[in-house]
Design an enzyme around this catalytic site. Structure first.
Site, PDB file in Angstrom:
ATOM      1  N   HIS A  24      -3.674  -0.963  -9.475  1.00  0.00           N
ATOM      2  CA  HIS A  24      -2.223  -0.931  -9.688  1.00  0.00           C
ATOM      3  C   HIS A  24      -1.681  -2.311  -9.990  1.00  0.00           C
ATOM      4  CE1 HIS A  24      -1.825   2.989  -7.153  1.00  0.00           C
ATOM      5  NE2 HIS A  24      -2.149   3.226  -8.404  1.00  0.00           N
ATOM      6  N   HIS A  80      -4.160  15.280  -9.035  1.00  0.00           N
ATOM      7  CA  HIS A  80      -3.297  14.122  -9.316  1.00  0.00           C
ATOM      8  C   HIS A  80      -3.612  13.607 -10.714  1.00  0.00           C
ATOM      9  CE1 HIS A  80      -1.320  10.309  -8.897  1.00  0.00           C
ATOM     10  NE2 HIS A  80      -2.345   9.620  -8.447  1.00  0.00           N
ATOM     11  N   GLU A  82      -3.144  10.643 -12.174  1.00  0.00           N
ATOM     12  CA  GLU A  82      -3.437   9.232 -12.491  1.00  0.00           C
ATOM     13  C   GLU A  82      -4.841   9.088 -13.080  1.00  0.00           C
ATOM     14  OE1 GLU A  82      -2.333   6.559  -9.330  1.00  0.00           O
ATOM     15  OE2 GLU A  82      -2.197   4.864 -10.731  1.00  0.00           O
ATOM     16  N   ASP A  84      -7.374   7.218 -12.908  1.00  0.00           N
ATOM     17  CA  ASP A  84      -8.632   7.002 -12.166  1.00  0.00           C
ATOM     18  C   ASP A  84      -9.251   8.329 -11.724  1.00  0.00           C
ATOM     19  OD1 ASP A  84      -6.291   6.954 -10.550  1.00  0.00           O
ATOM     20  OD2 ASP A  84      -7.424   6.212  -8.835  1.00  0.00           O
ATOM     21  N   HIS A 146       0.793  10.154  -3.731  1.00  0.00           N
ATOM     22  CA  HIS A 146       1.776   9.109  -3.870  1.00  0.00           C
ATOM     23  C   HIS A 146       2.535   9.162  -5.187  1.00  0.00           C
ATOM     24  CE1 HIS A 146      -0.441   6.176  -6.623  1.00  0.00           C
ATOM     25  NE2 HIS A 146      -1.266   7.183  -6.474  1.00  0.00           N
ATOM     26  N   ASP A 165      -5.560  11.046  -3.231  1.00  0.00           N
ATOM     27  CA  ASP A 165      -5.401   9.648  -2.791  1.00  0.00           C
ATOM     28  C   ASP A 165      -5.132   9.505  -1.293  1.00  0.00           C
ATOM     29  OD1 ASP A 165      -5.842   8.184  -5.144  1.00  0.00           O
ATOM     30  OD2 ASP A 165      -3.815   8.535  -5.859  1.00  0.00           O
ATOM     31  N   TYR A 193      -5.162   0.131   2.272  1.00  0.00           N
ATOM     32  CA  TYR A 193      -4.768   1.156   1.295  1.00  0.00           C
ATOM     33  C   TYR A 193      -3.376   1.699   1.645  1.00  0.00           C
ATOM     34  CZ  TYR A 193      -5.735   5.304  -1.645  1.00  0.00           C
ATOM     35  OH  TYR A 193      -5.716   6.289  -2.593  1.00  0.00           O
ATOM     36  N   HIS A 226     -10.920   8.476  -2.868  1.00  0.00           N
ATOM     37  CA  HIS A 226     -11.469   7.110  -2.840  1.00  0.00           C
ATOM     38  C   HIS A 226     -12.118   6.862  -1.475  1.00  0.00           C
ATOM     39  CE1 HIS A 226      -9.364   5.896  -6.502  1.00  0.00           C
ATOM     40  NE2 HIS A 226      -8.221   6.329  -5.988  1.00  0.00           N
TER      41      HIS A 226
HETATM   42 FE1  FEO Z   1      -3.044   7.570  -7.637  1.00  0.00          FE
HETATM   43 FE2  FEO Z   1      -6.333   7.055  -7.080  1.00  0.00          FE
HETATM   44  O1  FEO Z   1      -4.812   7.330  -8.117  1.00  0.00           O
END
Ligand code: FEO
Length: 398
Positions: A24, A80, A82, A84, A146, A165, A193, A226
């Site tokens: 980020h 999600h 995003e 990644d 998030h 996440d 995190y 993650h």
């Molecule tokens: Fe919000 Fe791991 O991406």
């Protein structure tokens, strides 16, 4: 690395990114890399839950191939949007073009504007279920945890929560489970995190924890997107999130400062001595030599933030500005603040820093401390005394 079995018929097929240096943008430095966790459920309907960052698409596909032909994938759950977790989707869709994607409405809108694929979608909401054969998935929307599109997936028969996440850590490891990696290391990265990604969303985190608890569903394992999977003690990270989100604090202070010719540094060290004399765990951070994410992690459970700077151009050193700006966005809950610094031809740093602490929602613990030019022993003793007074405030119940 081979696929890793979580539960009968459920595999980790993600990727380990040992080289990821930041996330980020440059603030959140990921010194320990990260993982992109993707899960394959082999049932009557073969289902992939989340994907990986695009550069790791081939690695994920190879892991899937070790279990089944990727063309057999029937469903893809995207918790999600995003990148990644979705960057590898175009590659997967090439191999399994008839696979149907299950995601929230916002996620669908975002995926369409990221990948422009002519893909088959089914929008799901909290309470939606998806029968796979022996197993049933249920979905729980988790907006702003998030991102607005985020959701959790729950495998009912295995009591397995896949919250994307949430509950993750940026921690590359040769091992996949919490009982295989040092607990202190996992919790350090989990707190980093939380501090860097979820802290400003704490009210929503608390609400979501209550909502999930209210569902009364058993949770035997939490498999985030993650870091390591919570197999041994999923309750540990849920409790930690509850503590962090509710603004609980420890009798701890973080003194964040920088200095021009050493006077503010001398004040900072004496303030630390005063805080420590009253048994407050005081930590000193010179901002120009530390990452902001380190500071925010230190602050996560600290009751008191003390900031220090000499006066320059009637304000504080500009090196403190990014930290104070980020602090405003993080909105710390139930925290005290205080400011100090040396000055010469004019004052201004303490007032400016106090204004920013208050703007970030901290309550000032007392008057700031300013000393002219170079502190002598009496000046340093006034710093120790100021630290002792602050320490007593720290130990009062807030
Ligand atoms: Fe919000 Fe791991 O991406």
């Amino acid at each position: 690395m081979e696929p890793v079995l979580l539960k009968e018929g459920i595999y980790w097929v993600g990727a380990i990114d040992w080289d990821m240096q930041y996330f980020h943008g440059p603030v959140y430095k990921t010194h320990r890399g990260t993982t992109y966790n993707s899960y394959l459920i082999v049932d009557e309907k073969v289902t992939l839950v989340d994907a990986v960052y695009a550069p790791f698409a081939g690695e994920m596909v190879e892991r899937i191939r070790k279990i089944i032909d990727p063309a057999r994938i029937d469903y893809i759950v995207v918790n999600h949007l995003e990148t990644d977790h979705t960057g590898a989707l175009p590659e997967v869709m090439k191999l399994a073009p008839k696979a149907k994607i299950f995601c929230t409405a916002r996620c669908k809108a975002g995926l369409e504007k990221h990948y422009y694929g002519n893909w088959d979608y089914e929008v799901v909401k909290t309470g939606s279920e998806l029968a796979l054969g022996r197993r049933t998935l249920s979905f729980i929307e988790a907006p702003m945890l998030h991102w607005p599109d985020s959701m959790f997936t729950y495998v009912q028969e295995d009591a397995l929560l896949m919250p994307n996440d949430a509950f993750g850590q940026h921690l590359a490891s040769a091992f996949r489970f919490d009982d295989e990696v040092e607990t202190d290391l996992i919790m350090e990265e989990a707190s980093r995190y939380y501090a860097n990604i979820l802290y400003p969303l704490s009210k929503l985190v608390l609400k979501k924890l209550d909502e999930v608890a209210g569902l009364g569903i058993p949770i035997s394992m939490i498999a985030p997107s993650h870091g390591v999977i919570w197999r041994k003690n999923p309750g540990r990270i849920i409790e930690a999130y509850r503590r962090w989100a509710s603004g609980e604090w420890l009798p701890r202070a973080v003194v964040v400062y920088d200095t021009m010719w050493g006077s503010t540094a001398a004040m900072a060290r004496s303030i630390i001595e005063g805080l420590a004399a009253e048994k407050v765990d005081a930590r000193l951070v010179k901002i120009s030599i530390r990452d902001l994410n380190h500071i925010f992690t230190e602050l996560l459970e600290a009751r008191l933030l003390v900031v220090g700077s000499p006066t320059v151009n009637r304000s504080h050193l500009s090196v403190l500005s990014p930290f104070l700006d980020e602090l405003t966005g993080l909105k710390p809950v139930n925290r005290l603040g205080a400011a100090f610094g040396s000055y010469g031809w004019s004052r201004g740093a303490v007032k400016a820093m106090e204004g920013k602490l208050e703007a970030a929602g901290l309550t000032l613990a007392g008057e700031g401390l300013e000393l002219l030019w170079v502190p002598d022993e009496a000046g340093l003793e006034s710093c120790r005394e100021w630290g002792r007074v602050l320490a007593r405030k720290v130990k009062e119940q807030g």
